[in-house]
Write an enzyme that holds these catalytic residues in place. Sequence first.
Site, PDB file in Angstrom:
ATOM      1  N   SER A 246       0.800  -1.223   0.000  1.00 38.05           N
ATOM      2  CA  SER A 246       0.000   0.000   0.000  1.00 38.05           C
ATOM      3  C   SER A 246       0.830   1.268   0.000  1.00 38.05           C
ATOM      4  O   SER A 246       0.311   2.343  -0.304  1.00 38.05           O
ATOM      5  CB  SER A 246      -0.932   0.013   1.215  1.00 38.05           C
ATOM      6  OG  SER A 246      -0.182   0.023   2.417  1.00 38.05           O
TER       7      SER A 246
ATOM      8  N   HIS B 221      -4.902  -4.952  -0.160  1.00 39.90           N
ATOM      9  CA  HIS B 221      -4.980  -4.015  -1.279  1.00 39.90           C
ATOM     10  C   HIS B 221      -4.978  -4.703  -2.645  1.00 39.90           C
ATOM     11  O   HIS B 221      -5.083  -4.023  -3.664  1.00 39.90           O
ATOM     12  CB  HIS B 221      -3.826  -3.022  -1.206  1.00 39.90           C
ATOM     13  CG  HIS B 221      -3.945  -2.048  -0.080  1.00 39.90           C
ATOM     14  ND1 HIS B 221      -4.607  -0.838  -0.193  1.00 39.90           N
ATOM     15  CD2 HIS B 221      -3.521  -2.114   1.207  1.00 39.90           C
ATOM     16  CE1 HIS B 221      -4.564  -0.198   0.964  1.00 39.90           C
ATOM     17  NE2 HIS B 221      -3.919  -0.963   1.837  1.00 39.90           N
TER      18      HIS B 221
ATOM     19  N   LYS C 123     -11.929  -2.243   1.958  1.00 42.95           N
ATOM     20  CA  LYS C 123     -11.461  -1.607   0.721  1.00 42.95           C
ATOM     21  C   LYS C 123     -12.390  -1.997  -0.422  1.00 42.95           C
ATOM     22  O   LYS C 123     -13.485  -1.466  -0.535  1.00 42.95           O
ATOM     23  CB  LYS C 123      -9.998  -1.983   0.498  1.00 42.95           C
ATOM     24  CG  LYS C 123      -9.144  -1.499   1.688  1.00 42.95           C
ATOM     25  CD  LYS C 123      -7.758  -2.045   1.679  1.00 42.95           C
ATOM     26  CE  LYS C 123      -6.993  -1.568   2.908  1.00 42.95           C
ATOM     27  NZ  LYS C 123      -7.490  -2.128   4.180  1.00 42.95           N
TER      28      LYS C 123
END
Length: 449
Positions: A240, A268, A300
């Site tokens: 990230s 991610h 996310k």
Amino acid sequence: MGMSEQIRKQLAAAALKRHLERVSGAVQVHGEGTAVNATARTGAAAGGAWDARARFEAMPLYRQVSLIRQMGDTLRVSSPFFRVHEGSAGATTRIGGREYINFANYNYLGLSGDPFVTAQAKDAIDRYGTSASASRMVAGERVVQRELEQALARLYGTDDCVAFVSGHATNVTVIGALFGQGDLIVHDALAHNSIVQGAQLSGAKRLSFAHNDWRELDALLARVRHEFRNVLVVIEGLYSMDGDLPDLVRFVEIRRRHGVFLMVDEAHSLGVLGAAGRGIREHSGVASGDVDLWMGTMSKTLAGCGGFIAGCQPLVDMLRHLAPGFLYSVGLAPALAAGSLAALNRMLAEPERVATLQARGRQFLREARAAGLDTGTSAGYAVVPVITRSSLKAAQWANALFEEGINVQPIFYPAVEERAARLRFFICSTHKPEQITHAVDALARIAKR
């Protein structure tokens, strides 16, 4: 900018660095207890020993907060943190009544705020209320919690999956529960804080290897593997901070060669890598069983909150019954489970979202590099840093962009080394090509001032 102004800023930056190094050194001293104990001893002579020690201002953590504030004062820039958003944040957001192009969120596929996802979460509230009200062992299961776990298990091709209420706590409690004295945990040098915290909690020996350097890991294990009972290797699917990814095939080979457990943090990379967003497994073409612990988050791509571990049945059974972060924590809120399940189904049904996200990431990387901006090792998948090599520049550039209607967060010392200070852009599938071009053009112009 005049010569005198340039000299003033150079001197200010140099003075800032010296000041931060001094304060940082003081923090380390206090962390060892030397200065605090000295203060306490002095206080004891005056009859106020315990009053002197029982002060939050004397704690190392508070000194770190003070360091950040002092840096802002020295740089004479307003804080870009904790700005209040007035609605759902995606490719755009509203702050202080003004709309901004937004590069400071993880809503990669635009599913947080999606009408279908929102409707499923609302239905779950009507049916189950807003909370699970206790741990799942105490309060029992809700259908939607298991449905989410089973869907994630199918996604990864594993026996089962267990969901936790926090992504950070997932790594901490899982690593901390499974490994202990006599074991070894080896992680990438740029591993997330939650991985490091979990390793420290476990009591196992902890080592790191150079970022994405599978050769160094291989050599390390060849030297020390025989000294430990269990060995866990932890890497991330997409980093990230830098936006790059590991050569997963090589790490799988190392897993087999040295007989170690392999854990991949997909916080991610889920929804970002692979044609259908199935993550680094799809991107790299490895089998599900080539990785022992598939970790991910719901905050996310999956538009909710929490974390999960997918893997074999013995692993999941241990975690459901013995991992403190699951056993002693409230169960995932039904509305969050329903929202994340809806987002997962939406992602699989609409792979064009993933394709668009990947195209936008490539566009940002291509245009940023063409403009002469330093994007480090980013592969252009959703996360693209712009390295400023100066905390002063990172703060100034972020504020200048904000004035032009672009929201992006700086990362500066002490979070990273001074030479690694940066702006960090998160790309969403809902960003329009012209928004990306506008942001890159504005940043290039600001950087040349």
